[in-house]
Motif scaffolding. Structure first.
Motif, PDB file in Angstrom:
ATOM      1  N   PRO A  55       0.800  -1.231   0.000  1.00  0.00           N
ATOM      2  CA  PRO A  55       0.000   0.000   0.000  1.00  0.00           C
ATOM      3  C   PRO A  55       0.836   1.285   0.000  1.00  0.00           C
ATOM      4  O   PRO A  55       2.040   1.256   0.200  1.00  0.00           O
TER       5      PRO A  55
ATOM      6  N   LEU B 299      -3.630   3.244   1.714  1.00  0.00           N
ATOM      7  CA  LEU B 299      -4.536   2.697   0.713  1.00  0.00           C
ATOM      8  C   LEU B 299      -3.739   1.913  -0.317  1.00  0.00           C
ATOM      9  O   LEU B 299      -2.539   2.134  -0.473  1.00  0.00           O
ATOM     10  N   ARG B 300      -4.407   0.980  -0.972  1.00  0.00           N
ATOM     11  CA  ARG B 300      -3.711   0.139  -1.931  1.00  0.00           C
ATOM     12  C   ARG B 300      -3.493   0.865  -3.240  1.00  0.00           C
ATOM     13  O   ARG B 300      -4.195   1.822  -3.558  1.00  0.00           O
TER      14      ARG B 300
ATOM     15  N   GLU C 153      -6.534   1.293  -5.457  1.00  0.00           N
ATOM     16  CA  GLU C 153      -7.434   2.397  -5.108  1.00  0.00           C
ATOM     17  C   GLU C 153      -6.816   3.729  -5.535  1.00  0.00           C
ATOM     18  O   GLU C 153      -7.522   4.638  -5.979  1.00  0.00           O
TER      19      GLU C 153
END
Lengths: 595, 77
Positions: free
Chosen positions: B52, B64-65, B68
């Motif tokens: 992430p 967040l990854r 995303e």
């Protein structure tokens, strides 16, 4: 009775404030969204009893997560007389959106800006008077952790309780204004009352993160820290454990034995060899459990656990899980039950189920107690920590294998978005409360099981009265010989088999039941077992104990959280199969290699 | 001004959020975490092995990854 609800985003110190207000010992975790059950406490305020409810942390009233639904449901069904909205002062710029949404519902509100100490450190200045005017609701700034500004809040709450909130409709979501209007309102309130520096100062968190989240060193450091913690638990715990064991022996030999000398033989046996031996052997593990949870509280409350999610997410993603699953696995090292309930933060059902499938393999504190006993009895003091560490690796290994095998059936497409809190020093009070709370919980759960369990074991090992205690003719001996064909290939004898049957109820009673079966406790019990089995058998027994069904409570939680009998049975069957297969492979290969 | 995705933003650079293309539930969560168009965003670090991103909006750090991050458009300052 008037009702006050505590509301706020995750990780704002809501639970810390709740503890301060009620004096209760609800858990405080530096992990977004950990409060999954509603905690309530009753306190005296302004001359009347008031009920305070700690609602789960939510990001927004529009949200679709379980927690957000819980809060919406609560607000419409049990409209509180006063809502205390806790905001993190350092993140006031974005958190004010939730406050404004709640205000639109017409709730009677007080805004509490928490973490005044951190805000000051970051150079954020907040004018509460101006903010209060712009919002039209009282605003207080304070520190839940250190208690600064808490006196004013109590006064404010007492005053505001004189007004009440009108009832609310079920359709809360539709009552909310669209987001554009909300944004304009946010800007209006913040404009004159809050000043935030353009860039965050380079603080301790960033310096620590540069090392702890280092691309290559991060993971080795994490596992090193975990290893040191486990070493420390035994280093500090062992002397306490010895003294507690000594104390129980002394009570038995100088008080209980003389007192019961004239009692009938069966009563003497049931009370001393049954209940007392069983319970006292378990009690010697209390110091270790306290230490374990104090250390877990440090890791969790400092914010390091969220870092673990960052470090592990790439690996967990390959197993169909995410960083949060890893954190829940770690929580499972304390107790599988709250870890299973903690998966509620995940919205995708398949991700939840997959995570729930892996959690029962987490080496919980009850199993730890069995392993500590066996490693102390059969391994040298230098080898014991290594043996124990190897069991933790097996625990992770079983979880990984399980996830890899099942991820195809439970594909996960849930986005992984998580807040990373700054590092915080947990106060001594927080750590002690946590240690005390967990031990109370353990004892509460354990005493019920342990006393029923050890009495049952005593009955099974002493009935019928004609048979020799724990001999092959007793009921326990008969059950043991039935199951013997299954356990013989993995090196587990009949006495240990009986202990495993009781371990199905709860691992807390395994050692207690061995004490009853062997009619001995403490060090003597360890020596007896060490004379009877070798280390290969002991390790095989530990592997089986690690992997098979953790306890009845975990099975019940799996059922209630998954709302599926099939899932529960799958988890049960799989863990039994895996336990037997792993022990079989270990035992037979060790024997084949000549050990 | 060039528009790129958050995924392409190099660590240490600051950009302005211009658009968020995610489905409704995630969109709500991102809004609450401070992902609003016009806000400044900085990538602090990336985890190894396609792990992430750690980003900062104002005083909040968020994980967040990469998948995303590809759905969020930013303008380099």
């Amino acid at each position: 009775m008037k009702r006050i609800a505590l509301l706020g985003m995750p990780n704002t110190g809501k639970s810390t404030l709740f503890n301060r207000m009620t004096g209760a010992t609800s858990r405080v975790g530096n992990w977004p969204g950990i409060t999954v059950e509603l905690l309530a406490g009753k306190v005296l305020m302004g001359g009347e009893m008031v009920e305070i409810v700690d609602l789960p942390g939510i990001y927004d009233l529009h949200g679709f997560s379980d927690d957000e639904q819980v809060v919406r449901h609560f607000l419409s069904k049990n409209t509180p007389d006063l809502a205390l909205v806790v905001l993190n002062a350092t993140q006031i710029e974005r958190q004010i959106s939730l406050l404004l949404q709640l205000k639109q519902l017409g709730l009677n509100i007080i805004a509490l800006l928490n973490m005044s100490d951190e805000a000051r450190k970051f150079g954020i200045s907040i004018d509460t008077t101006k903010m209060s005017e712009a919002l039209g609701i009282p605003v207080y700034i304070f520190s839940a952790k250190y208690g600064n500004g808490y006196g004013e809040i109590q006064q404010g709450v007492t005053q505001s309780l004189r007004y009440t909130t009108p009832g609310m409709t079920e359709q809360l979501r539709h009552q909310l204004e669209p987001d554009d209007a909300l944004e304009a309102e946010m800007a209006r309130v913040l404009k004159h009352s809050v000043q935030v520096p353009a860039r965050m100062p380079d603080d301790l968190t960033q310096k620590l993160d540069r090392v702890l989240l280092h691309p290559w060193l991060g993971l080795p450091i994490f596992f090193g820290v975990m290893y040191l913690l486990f070493q420390a638990i035994f280093l500090f715990g062992a002397p306490f454990q010895d003294s507690v064991g000594w104390l129980f022996d002394w009570i038995r030999s100088s008080l209980l034995e003389p007192a019961l000398a004239s009692a009938p033989t069966w009563l003497y046996g049931l009370l001393l060899d049954g209940i007392y031996n069983g319970v006292s052997t378990v009690a010697t593990f209390v110091p270790l459990i306290i230490l374990f949870f104090v250390f877990m509280a440090i890791v969790e409350d400092t914010g390091y656990l969220s870092r673990a999610a960052f470090l592990m997410d790439a690996l967990m993603a390959r197993m169909g899980l995410d960083g949060r699953s890893f954190v829940m696995l770690l929580m499972g090292f304390g107790c599988n039950v709250p870890a299973l309930m903690g998966t509620r933060v995940m919205r995708s059902r398949s991700l939840r189920l997959l995570t729930m499938m892996t959690i029962p393999f987490s080496l919980c504190s009850a199993r730890l107690q069995v392993f500590v006993f066996f490693t102390a009895a059969l391994f040298s003091p230098t080898a014991a920590p290594l043996v124990l560490f190897s069991l933790y690796l097996f625990s992770f290994g079983a979880a990984i294998v399980t996830a890899l095998l099942m991820k195809g059936r439970l594909p996960n497409s849930e986005p992984f978005v998580l807040e990373l809190p700054p590092y915080r020093f947990p106060t001594l009070r927080q750590m002690m409360m946590r240690g005390w709370h967990e031990v109370r919980h353990f004892l509460h759960r354990a005493t019920k099981f342990i006393i029923i369990g050890v009495v049952l074991v005593w009955v099974l090992t002493n009935m019928p009265t004609s048979a020799a205690t724990a001999g092959p003719d007793t009921w326990a001996g008969i059950i043991g010989s039935w199951l013997h064909p299954f356990f013989e290939p993995i090196g587990i004898n009949e006495q240990l088999t009986i202990a495993l049957i009781f371990g199905f109820v709860a691992k807390e009673i395994v050692i207690g039941s061995l004490a009853v079966i062997y009619g001995s406790g403490g060090d003597d019990l360890g020596n007896l077992i060490a004379n009877q089995i070798d280390w290969v058998q002991a390790y095989s027994f530990m592997l089986f104990t690690l992997l098979y069904t953790p306890c009845v409570s975990t099975v019940a939680t799996l059922r209630s959280e998954s709302r599926s009998n099939g899932f529960m049975l799958l988890s049960l069957g799989w863990s039994l199969l895996l336990a037997w297969a792993v022990s079989f492979v270990f035992y037979q290969s060790a024997r084949a290699l000549g050990y | 001004m060039s528009t790129i995705t958050l995924r392409q933003l190099p660590p240490g650079e600051i950009a302005t959020i211009t658009a968020i293309h995610t489905e409704e539930p995630l969109h709500q969560r991102l809004l609450a975490l401070g992902f609003r168009t016009g806000n400044h965003i900085e990538v602090i670090r990336l985890a190894r092995l396609s792990g992430p991103l750690q980003v900062r909006i104002g005083t909040t750090d968020i994980l967040l990854r990469r998948s995303e991050a590809e759905k969020i458009e930013v303008n380099l300052l």
